[in-house]
Design an enzyme around this catalytic site. Structure first.
Site, short mmCIF file in Angstrom:
data_model
loop_
_atom_site.label_atom_id
_atom_site.label_comp_id
_atom_site.label_asym_id
_atom_site.label_seq_id
_atom_site.Cartn_x
_atom_site.Cartn_y
_atom_site.Cartn_z
N SER A 1 0.95 -1.42 0.01
CA SER A 1 0.10 -0.05 0.02
C SER A 1 0.96 1.34 -0.14
O SER A 1 0.27 2.34 -0.19
CB SER A 1 -1.04 0.13 1.13
N CYS B 1 2.38 -6.39 1.25
CA CYS B 1 1.46 -5.90 2.36
C CYS B 1 0.58 -7.11 2.94
O CYS B 1 -0.12 -7.79 2.21
CB CYS B 1 0.43 -4.85 1.41
N CYS C 1 2.31 -6.54 10.02
CA CYS C 1 2.00 -5.24 9.07
C CYS C 1 3.44 -4.76 8.80
O CYS C 1 4.28 -4.71 9.55
CB CYS C 1 1.36 -4.20 10.30
N GLU D 1 4.22 6.50 10.43
CA GLU D 1 4.44 7.47 9.35
C GLU D 1 4.80 8.83 9.85
O GLU D 1 5.46 9.45 8.96
CB GLU D 1 2.81 7.50 8.86
N HIS E 1 4.51 -1.86 8.46
CA HIS E 1 4.93 -0.74 9.18
C HIS E 1 5.95 -1.17 10.75
O HIS E 1 6.64 -0.48 11.17
CB HIS E 1 4.05 0.28 9.66
#
Ligand code: DGL
Length: 271
Positions: free
Chosen positions: A15, A77, A188, A156, A190
């Site tokens: 993503s 992802c 995930c 982020e 991140h």
């Protein structure tokens, strides 16, 4: 299944930028392979979106990668793997590898019979994909899954070890730790960036599982099995990086992840 040439690139998508953790592992394990990476920065995050929307995005990017001539697709992802892997495997004419099954395998190995914790986006956890993958390997493993939707925006923001991030992570992990997990799947893209913080909060008895390395291993096996592994090259392969929005921002962040391997980002609109 169409068999493309061994010199064709591997397509990888996420993503956004987080899937570069998987690219890093692929580059280490498969140093002669060319990679085309798509970060769907125009439509990130996938985590809170409905299964149908995520499947449509995955279809569009999967088809685009095949049209660009890739010999296989890696879904970096977790949310897209959870909702769309089976469909991509059924519809794309090349082998498709996701991140859930490799991560599940590593977690079962590391947990040694203790409960396995899984953290991910709302979509990944709601899909039950990790539970299914873990129980397909060992039906007796206790799986404790928890959606952690506040972690992606904190990462982020670059707040990897701020007090607020620590408080949020502590709150999410508390019930899993209270139930005695021995492995924690970072489900995930991140979360690997929070590894130092999560490792500290989880303590030395919990193994953190980042599925990137396992996914690279499965990709290598898949290419070998199908005779698709690239021949050795004298010079490092050229990769392509594509973002669906703000390629300059992607380039700046990507250089932090991959240093010299990324010097240009293309812009492509999907959908
Ligand atoms: N790439 C997503 C995942 O691994 C996290 C970010 C998002 O929500 O799109 O699930």
């Amino acid at each position: 299944m169409a068999v493309s040439g061994t010199d064709a690139p591997i397509g990888v998508f996420d993503s956004g930028i987080g899937g570069l953790t998987v690219v890093r592992s692929l580059m280490a394990r498969l140093p002669h392979e060319r990679i085309v990476y798509v970060g769907d920065t125009a439509r990130v995050p996938y985590g809170p979106k409905s299964p149908d929307t995520v499947r449509r995005y995955a279809d569009e990017i999967g088809r685009w990668l095949v049209d660009e001539g890739v010999k296989s697709v890696v879904v970096a992802c977790n949310t897209a793997t959870a909702y769309a892997l089976g469909r991509l495997q059924d519809t794309l004419p090349v082998p498709v590898v996701g991140v859930v099954e490799p991560g599940a395998r590593a977690a079962v190995r590391a947990a040694h019979g203790t409960p396995v914790g899984v953290i991910g986006t709302v979509g990944t956890i709601a899909s039950g994909a990790y539970e299914r993958a873990i129980h397909a390997i060992d039906p007796d493993v206790v799986v404790l899954a928890r959606a952690c939707p506040l972690l992606v925006p904190l990462v982020e923001e670059g707040w990897l070890d701020r007090p607020v991030t620590r408080m949020v992570a502590q709150e999410y992990l508390a019930p899993l730790l209270a139930d005695g997990i021995g492995a924690l799947v970072l489900g995930c893209t991140h979360y690997p960036l929070l590894t130092p913080l999560l490792a500290e909060l989880a303590g030395p008895s919990v193994r953190l599982i980042d599925s990137a390395d396992e996914t690279a291993l499965v990709t290598a096996d898949t290419l070998d099995r199908l005779g698709l592994r690239a021949a050795e090259r004298a010079t490092p392969p050229r990769h392509r990086f594509v973002a669906s929005d703000a390629p300059d921002r992607f380039l700046a962040l990507g250089q932090q992840f991959l240093a010299g391997a990324i010097d240009h980002v293309e812009h492509v609109t999907f959908g």
